[in-house]
Design an enzyme around this catalytic site. Structure first.
Site, PDB file in Angstrom:
ATOM      1  N   GLY A   9       9.495   6.003   1.188  1.00 58.81           N
ATOM      2  CA  GLY A   9       8.804   6.128   2.484  1.00 58.81           C
ATOM      3  C   GLY A   9       8.956   4.892   3.349  1.00 58.81           C
ATOM      4  O   GLY A   9       7.972   4.366   3.868  1.00 58.81           O
ATOM      5  N   ALA A  10      10.215   4.448   3.528  1.00 54.43           N
ATOM      6  CA  ALA A  10      10.427   3.174   4.229  1.00 54.43           C
ATOM      7  C   ALA A  10      10.952   3.357   5.650  1.00 54.43           C
ATOM      8  O   ALA A  10      11.376   2.395   6.283  1.00 54.43           O
ATOM      9  CB  ALA A  10      11.378   2.296   3.420  1.00 54.43           C
ATOM     10  N   SER A  11      10.929   4.591   6.162  1.00 52.75           N
ATOM     11  CA  SER A  11      11.454   4.798   7.513  1.00 52.75           C
ATOM     12  C   SER A  11      10.466   4.349   8.587  1.00 52.75           C
ATOM     13  O   SER A  11      10.866   4.026   9.701  1.00 52.75           O
ATOM     14  CB  SER A  11      11.788   6.285   7.720  1.00 52.75           C
ATOM     15  OG  SER A  11      10.698   7.092   7.325  1.00 52.75           O
ATOM     16  N   GLY A  13       6.167   2.638   9.443  1.00 49.15           N
ATOM     17  CA  GLY A  13       4.914   2.024   9.004  1.00 49.15           C
ATOM     18  C   GLY A  13       5.061   0.886   8.015  1.00 49.15           C
ATOM     19  O   GLY A  13       5.931   0.017   8.144  1.00 49.15           O
ATOM     20  N   TYR A 148      -6.890  13.282  -0.424  1.00 46.68           N
ATOM     21  CA  TYR A 148      -6.238  11.976  -0.280  1.00 46.68           C
ATOM     22  C   TYR A 148      -6.903  10.964  -1.223  1.00 46.68           C
ATOM     23  O   TYR A 148      -6.216  10.224  -1.933  1.00 46.68           O
ATOM     24  CB  TYR A 148      -6.352  11.510   1.176  1.00 46.68           C
ATOM     25  CG  TYR A 148      -5.694  10.179   1.463  1.00 46.68           C
ATOM     26  CD1 TYR A 148      -4.326  10.098   1.701  1.00 46.68           C
ATOM     27  CD2 TYR A 148      -6.449   9.001   1.537  1.00 46.68           C
ATOM     28  CE1 TYR A 148      -3.716   8.873   1.985  1.00 46.68           C
ATOM     29  CE2 TYR A 148      -5.847   7.781   1.820  1.00 46.68           C
ATOM     30  CZ  TYR A 148      -4.478   7.723   2.043  1.00 46.68           C
ATOM     31  OH  TYR A 148      -3.886   6.504   2.323  1.00 46.68           O
TER      32      TYR A 148
HETATM   33  P1  NAP Z   1       3.193   6.277   7.976  1.00 43.05           P
HETATM   34  O1  NAP Z   1       3.406   5.303   9.073  1.00 43.05           O
HETATM   35  O2  NAP Z   1       2.724   7.648   8.303  1.00 43.05           O
HETATM   36  O3  NAP Z   1       4.564   6.358   7.119  1.00 43.05           O
HETATM   37  C1  NAP Z   1       4.634   7.195   6.016  1.00 43.05           C
HETATM   38  C2  NAP Z   1       5.987   7.043   5.372  1.00 43.05           C
HETATM   39  O4  NAP Z   1       5.998   7.890   4.195  1.00 43.05           O
HETATM   40  C3  NAP Z   1       7.129   7.484   6.260  1.00 43.05           C
HETATM   41  O5  NAP Z   1       8.207   6.579   6.144  1.00 43.05           O
HETATM   42  C4  NAP Z   1       7.519   8.855   5.682  1.00 43.05           C
HETATM   43  O6  NAP Z   1       8.918   9.124   5.769  1.00 43.05           O
HETATM   44  C5  NAP Z   1       7.177   8.672   4.219  1.00 43.05           C
HETATM   45  N1  NAP Z   1       6.994   9.950   3.531  1.00 43.05           N
HETATM   46  C6  NAP Z   1       6.019  10.869   3.673  1.00 43.05           C
HETATM   47  N2  NAP Z   1       6.240  11.923   2.871  1.00 43.05           N
HETATM   48  C7  NAP Z   1       7.394  11.666   2.199  1.00 43.05           C
HETATM   49  C8  NAP Z   1       8.161  12.371   1.228  1.00 43.05           C
HETATM   50  N3  NAP Z   1       7.773  13.583   0.792  1.00 43.05           N
HETATM   51  N4  NAP Z   1       9.295  11.814   0.751  1.00 43.05           N
HETATM   52  C9  NAP Z   1       9.705  10.599   1.190  1.00 43.05           C
HETATM   53  N5  NAP Z   1       9.021   9.872   2.115  1.00 43.05           N
HETATM   54  C10 NAP Z   1       7.889  10.417   2.612  1.00 43.05           C
HETATM   55  O7  NAP Z   1       2.136   5.738   6.925  1.00 43.05           O
HETATM   56  P2  NAP Z   1       1.765   4.252   6.452  1.00 43.05           P
HETATM   57  O8  NAP Z   1       0.475   3.899   7.068  1.00 43.05           O
HETATM   58  O9  NAP Z   1       2.916   3.353   6.591  1.00 43.05           O
HETATM   59  O10 NAP Z   1       1.480   4.564   4.912  1.00 43.05           O
HETATM   60  C11 NAP Z   1       2.262   4.034   3.839  1.00 43.05           C
HETATM   61  C12 NAP Z   1       1.423   4.071   2.570  1.00 43.05           C
HETATM   62  O11 NAP Z   1       0.260   3.260   2.754  1.00 43.05           O
HETATM   63  C13 NAP Z   1       0.909   5.475   2.213  1.00 43.05           C
HETATM   64  O12 NAP Z   1       0.958   5.682   0.825  1.00 43.05           O
HETATM   65  C14 NAP Z   1      -0.539   5.430   2.689  1.00 43.05           C
HETATM   66  O13 NAP Z   1      -1.355   6.337   1.983  1.00 43.05           O
HETATM   67  C15 NAP Z   1      -0.891   3.996   2.411  1.00 43.05           C
HETATM   68  N6  NAP Z   1      -2.044   3.503   3.166  1.00 43.05           N
HETATM   69  C16 NAP Z   1      -2.014   3.422   4.533  1.00 43.05           C
HETATM   70  C17 NAP Z   1      -3.140   2.955   5.225  1.00 43.05           C
HETATM   71  C18 NAP Z   1      -3.191   2.826   6.726  1.00 43.05           C
HETATM   72  O14 NAP Z   1      -4.286   2.576   7.259  1.00 43.05           O
HETATM   73  N7  NAP Z   1      -2.101   2.962   7.454  1.00 43.05           N
HETATM   74  C19 NAP Z   1      -4.277   2.586   4.500  1.00 43.05           C
HETATM   75  C20 NAP Z   1      -4.266   2.685   3.110  1.00 43.05           C
HETATM   76  C21 NAP Z   1      -3.143   3.134   2.458  1.00 43.05           C
HETATM   77  P3  NAP Z   1       9.573  10.222   6.783  1.00 43.05           P
HETATM   78  O15 NAP Z   1       8.930  10.036   8.109  1.00 43.05           O
HETATM   79  O16 NAP Z   1      11.034   9.825   6.756  1.00 43.05           O
HETATM   80  O17 NAP Z   1       9.350  11.583   6.174  1.00 43.05           O
END
Ligand code: NAP
Length: 239
Positions: A9-11, A13, A148
């Protein structure tokens, strides 16, 4: 030979920022993506230490292909970062089976599949570091995010149990449980919601993906920490 990092999931955030910064630090980074191909191609263009691979990590066979590609091209995986995740807000009583399955598959099964596939090689090498990106909601639970919260609580349990199992093979397993981090995942929050969170947070700010990179770097470098859940959250939630 630089250390090889495989991050899911590195594309976008947090994952994108971590991949970019680790590549700049000299690691060879294999950045997984699923739907955001344009963003992934740009990430690769921006840094010669980054390679990209498309896989839906909620599926076992696609995780196998991702790991096979990495081992075939880079010989080893020193560090696995299980970061891919999705969230969905809604009442528990309205949650549909397919929504539950999608969240648990994407957030929890992905870490199970990826860790199992990567460990085959890490155990042979007697070396490895697994970092699971969990969430503060996996520790304290979030109203209207039951699936979640369960997926992240599962990640935390897996982190502790697996750390005990693979520690004797010199493999460390830790989790990062961020608070609120400025990415598309929190784009549903209004400015008013964010203001309230900032007021409740002792450090008076919402985190940035770069804050999580710093914790990742610490967990990669520290060789005596395993089985821990670390929560960078500005003091918003202190357990
Ligand atoms: P984000 O900006 O929505 O990015 C999510 C990433 O996950 C995207 O690169 C997406 O790739 C990838 N992804 C989703 N489903 C996938 C799949 N089936 N296979 C491969 N890649 C997949 O979210 P983020 O905030 O960066 O979250 C990253 C992690 O941090 C998550 O596990 C989230 O639960 C955790 N987290 C986030 C927060 C927050 O406040 N942001 C807080 C606590 C924990 P594509 O777009 O290419 O599909």
């Amino acid at each position: 030979m630089p250390k090889v990092v495989l991050i899911t999931g590195a594309s976008r955030g947090i994952g994108r920022e971590v991949a970019n910064k680790l590549a700049k630090d000299g690691y060879k980074v294999i950045a997984n993506y699923n739907k955001s191909e344009k963003e992934a191609l740009k990430l690769k263009e921006e840094n010669e230490n980054i390679d990209i691979f498309k896989a839906d990590v909620s599926k076992r066979d696609e995780c196998q292909k991702l790991v096979e590609y990495t081992i075939n091209n880079y010989e080893k995986i020193d560090i696995l970062i299980n970061n891919a995740g999705i969230s969905k807000v809604g009442l528990f009583t309205d949650l549909k089976d397919n929504e539950w399955e999608e969240i648990i598959q994407t957030n929890l099964y992905s870490a199970f599949y990826m860790s199992q596939e990567v460990l085959k090689n890490m155990i042979k090498e007697k070396n490895g570091c697994i970092i699971n990106i969990s969430s503060i909601w996996g520790i304290v639970g979030a109203s209207c995010e039951v699936a979640y919260s369960i997926s992240k609580a599962g990640i935390n349990g897996m982190t502790k149990a697996l750390a005990k199992e693979v520690g004797p093979s010199n493999i460390r397993v830790n989790a990062i449980a961020p608070g609120m981090i400025e990415t598309e995942m929190i784009s549903d929050l209004t400015e008013e919601d964010k203001k309230e969170i900032i007021e409740e947070t002792p450090l008076r700010k919402i985190g940035k993906p770069a804050d999580i990179y710093k914790t990742v770097k610490y967990l990669i470098e520290d060789e005596y920490t395993t089985g821990q859940i670390i929560s960078p959250n500005g003091g918003w939630i202190i357990t």
